[in-house]
Design a protein around this motif. Structure first.
Motif, mmCIF file in Angstrom:
data_model
loop_
_atom_site.group_PDB
_atom_site.id
_atom_site.type_symbol
_atom_site.label_atom_id
_atom_site.label_comp_id
_atom_site.label_asym_id
_atom_site.label_seq_id
_atom_site.Cartn_x
_atom_site.Cartn_y
_atom_site.Cartn_z
ATOM 1 N N LEU A 222 37.195 39.014 52.541
ATOM 2 C CA LEU A 222 36.795 37.794 52.904
ATOM 3 C C LEU A 222 38.024 36.622 52.595
ATOM 4 N N ILE A 223 38.679 37.092 51.297
ATOM 5 C CA ILE A 223 39.918 36.320 51.027
ATOM 6 C C ILE A 223 41.192 37.174 51.151
ATOM 7 N N GLY A 224 41.664 36.752 52.323
ATOM 8 C CA GLY A 224 42.911 37.266 52.772
ATOM 9 C C GLY A 224 44.016 36.237 52.683
ATOM 10 N N GLU A 225 45.294 36.527 53.230
ATOM 11 C CA GLU A 225 46.275 35.715 52.978
ATOM 12 C C GLU A 225 46.008 34.257 53.562
ATOM 13 N N ARG A 226 45.334 34.230 55.120
ATOM 14 C CA ARG A 226 45.069 32.945 55.438
ATOM 15 C C ARG A 226 44.045 32.202 54.636
ATOM 16 N N GLU A 227 43.368 32.793 54.063
ATOM 17 C CA GLU A 227 42.380 31.970 53.056
ATOM 18 C C GLU A 227 43.162 31.530 52.040
ATOM 19 N N LEU A 228 43.955 32.092 51.334
ATOM 20 C CA LEU A 228 44.947 31.908 49.957
ATOM 21 C C LEU A 228 45.534 30.733 50.234
ATOM 22 N N ARG A 229 46.096 30.702 51.561
ATOM 23 C CA ARG A 229 47.165 29.567 51.761
ATOM 24 C C ARG A 229 46.385 28.219 52.162
ATOM 25 N N LEU A 230 44.915 28.272 52.332
ATOM 26 C CA LEU A 230 44.251 27.226 52.606
ATOM 27 C C LEU A 230 44.128 26.533 51.182
ATOM 28 N N THR A 240 35.507 37.965 39.633
ATOM 29 C CA THR A 240 34.761 38.600 38.478
ATOM 30 C C THR A 240 33.655 39.232 39.348
ATOM 31 N N ALA A 241 33.876 39.357 40.939
ATOM 32 C CA ALA A 241 32.688 39.874 41.628
ATOM 33 C C ALA A 241 32.930 41.499 41.954
ATOM 34 N N ARG A 242 33.735 41.702 43.140
ATOM 35 C CA ARG A 242 34.167 42.928 43.379
ATOM 36 C C ARG A 242 35.653 42.869 43.913
ATOM 37 N N GLY A 243 36.441 43.960 43.715
ATOM 38 C CA GLY A 243 37.834 44.181 43.936
ATOM 39 C C GLY A 243 38.073 43.707 45.374
ATOM 40 N N PRO A 244 37.329 44.603 46.069
ATOM 41 C CA PRO A 244 37.675 44.461 47.792
ATOM 42 C C PRO A 244 37.262 43.287 48.554
ATOM 43 N N ILE A 245 36.750 42.243 47.797
ATOM 44 C CA ILE A 245 36.424 40.886 48.527
ATOM 45 C C ILE A 245 37.706 40.080 48.695
ATOM 46 N N LEU A 246 38.757 40.340 47.965
ATOM 47 C CA LEU A 246 40.140 39.851 47.520
ATOM 48 C C LEU A 246 41.111 40.953 48.252
ATOM 49 N N ASP A 247 42.224 40.287 48.948
ATOM 50 C CA ASP A 247 43.352 41.187 49.654
ATOM 51 C C ASP A 247 44.389 41.167 48.169
ATOM 52 N N ILE A 248 44.457 42.147 47.507
ATOM 53 C CA ILE A 248 45.331 41.951 46.286
ATOM 54 C C ILE A 248 46.572 42.042 46.907
ATOM 55 N N ASP A 249 47.130 42.694 48.216
ATOM 56 C CA ASP A 249 48.465 42.627 48.452
ATOM 57 C C ASP A 249 48.668 41.138 48.964
ATOM 58 N N ALA A 250 47.835 40.471 49.590
ATOM 59 C CA ALA A 250 48.099 39.063 49.828
ATOM 60 C C ALA A 250 48.165 38.119 48.712
ATOM 61 N N LEU A 251 47.352 38.380 47.707
ATOM 62 C CA LEU A 251 47.490 37.740 46.481
ATOM 63 C C LEU A 251 48.972 37.886 45.803
ATOM 64 N N VAL A 267 38.232 42.544 38.396
ATOM 65 C CA VAL A 267 38.061 43.761 39.648
ATOM 66 C C VAL A 267 39.243 43.952 40.380
ATOM 67 N N ILE A 268 39.454 45.113 40.911
ATOM 68 C CA ILE A 268 40.391 45.377 41.767
ATOM 69 C C ILE A 268 39.722 46.302 42.734
ATOM 70 N N PRO A 269 40.609 46.319 43.944
ATOM 71 C CA PRO A 269 40.049 47.189 45.020
ATOM 72 C C PRO A 269 39.594 48.612 44.743
ATOM 73 N N GLU A 270 40.400 49.290 43.885
ATOM 74 C CA GLU A 270 40.040 50.732 43.675
ATOM 75 C C GLU A 270 39.847 50.812 42.119
ATOM 76 N N GLU A 271 38.570 51.218 41.579
ATOM 77 C CA GLU A 271 38.353 51.515 39.986
ATOM 78 C C GLU A 271 37.882 52.536 39.549
ATOM 79 N N PRO A 272 38.372 53.195 38.659
ATOM 80 C CA PRO A 272 39.777 52.790 37.988
ATOM 81 C C PRO A 272 40.992 53.108 38.848
#
Length: 338
Positions: A222-230, A240-251, A267-272
């Motif tokens: 849901l939160i990718g580069e477009r959203e981060l740049r908004l 603190t929710a779930r890693g895959p909600i946020l695009d860590i590469d875009a971050l 949280v990160i996309p793959e744990e551990p």
């Protein structure tokens, strides 16, 4: 009383099952497994007897659900339920429940703590003062550092944890705004915070974005580069929710070019994490200078207190009793809620 139902806790989390047996009653037996990674480690003979399944870290995929001929209820011993294949459960008429009211205060406090530690310079000065060549004993300029009262704290997902985080951020002086399309009108007024009608509206005004929505088909990525740049330039992002909600590469891209000033990730996309590591995590572990004071990563421990662990145990088995034994719908997640 004759035993008629069997509940399995496959991970062997506790030294005994006395509490579980006390809550379930004499008509239900509780079994523990010793599987550490997967339900696949458990024998068919054991799974054939199971009516209720309780899991904490373990995934419950479709191929494992098929091995439980009597299964009626799965209780995910936590808030998130993305580890359970709910479509496969629904196809069999198996109910899925979670434990939404444990660790609420802990996770909310940790989210606000991550934001504060970035915004008030705790991380920056901690990082610089312990180096081989310490920074000057003086103020260091940084776009991170802001007074709470001039910032808006954006909450994405106003459930139990999001609401608790909102109240804590408000008490610390932040102006609080949230977006949650599933939260009815009036809840914002009850908490004394502002509501953003759309996600884009929330992002455009959030100096701190704190993510508190569940991981579902609609929130994955849901939160990718477009959203981060908004977000306003020099914003802080906390997850603190779930890693895959946020695009860590875009971050990483937004941190590198300075649009995002800092981030706190429990949280990160793959744990551990496993190799190949995300580029941002590699840079963090290598203590690359560009990240000094700007990034905190913790291993999905925001919930952790002894009291929270006690809640997980008791509330999970109470939920199992309600749903499996008493036929109630306590904490049952409807299949269509994605």
């Amino acid at each position: 009383m004759r035993v008629t139902l069997t509940v399995l806790e496959p991970e062997g989390l506790y030294p005994d099952t006395r509490l579980e047996q006390e809550i379930l009653g004499p008509g239900v037996r509780i079994l523990q497994g010793n599987a550490k990674a997967s339900l696949a480690e458990l024998p068919e003979s054991l799974l054939a007897e199971v009516d209720g399944l309780m899991t904490l870290r373990m995934a419950v995929p479709a191929e494992q659900i098929a091995r439980f001929p009597r299964l009626k209820v799965v209780v995910r011993m936590g808030v998130g339920y993305d580890r359970v294949d709910r479509a496969a459960c629904a196809a069999r008429g198996i109910l899925v429940a979670n434990v939404p009211d444990y660790g609420t205060m802990e996770v909310a406090e940790f989210a606000v703590l991550l934001a504060l530690s970035l915004r008030r310079g705790l991380l920056l000065y901690h990082d610089t003062q312990r180096g081989e060549a310490p920074a000057p004993w003086a103020v260091l300029p940084s776009p991170l550092h802001r007074r709470q009262e001039v910032q808006r704290f954006g909450i994405l997902g106003l459930g139990r944890i999001g609401s608790a985080a909102a109240l804590r951020a408000k008490a610390l002086g932040y102006q609080v705004v949230f977006h949650d399309p599933y939260q009815p009108n009036g809840w914002d007024r009850a908490l004394g915070i502002a509501r953003a009608r759309t996600l884009d509206e929330l992002l455009a005004q959030s100096d701190v974005l704190s993510i508190h929505c569940p991981l579902t088909r609609t929130t994955r990525g849901l939160i990718g580069e477009r959203e981060l740049r908004l977000l306003p330039r020099n914003a802080v992002v906390v997850n603190t929710a779930r890693g895959p909600i946020l695009d860590i590469d875009a971050l990483e891209r937004c941190l590198r070019d300075g649009h995002i000033a800092g981030a706190g990730l429990d949280v990160i996309p793959e744990e551990p994490p496993r190799e190949p590591l995300p580029s941002l995590l590699r840079a963090y572990r290598a203590r690359e200078p560009w990240l000094t004071g700007r990034l905190a990563i913790t291993p999905h421990i925001a919930f952790h207190t002894p009291e929270a662990w006690d809640d997980i145990r008791r509330k999970s088995i109470e939920t199992m009793r309600d749903v499996l034994v008493d036929g109630l719908r306590s904490n049952v997640i409807p299949p269509e809620s994605d």
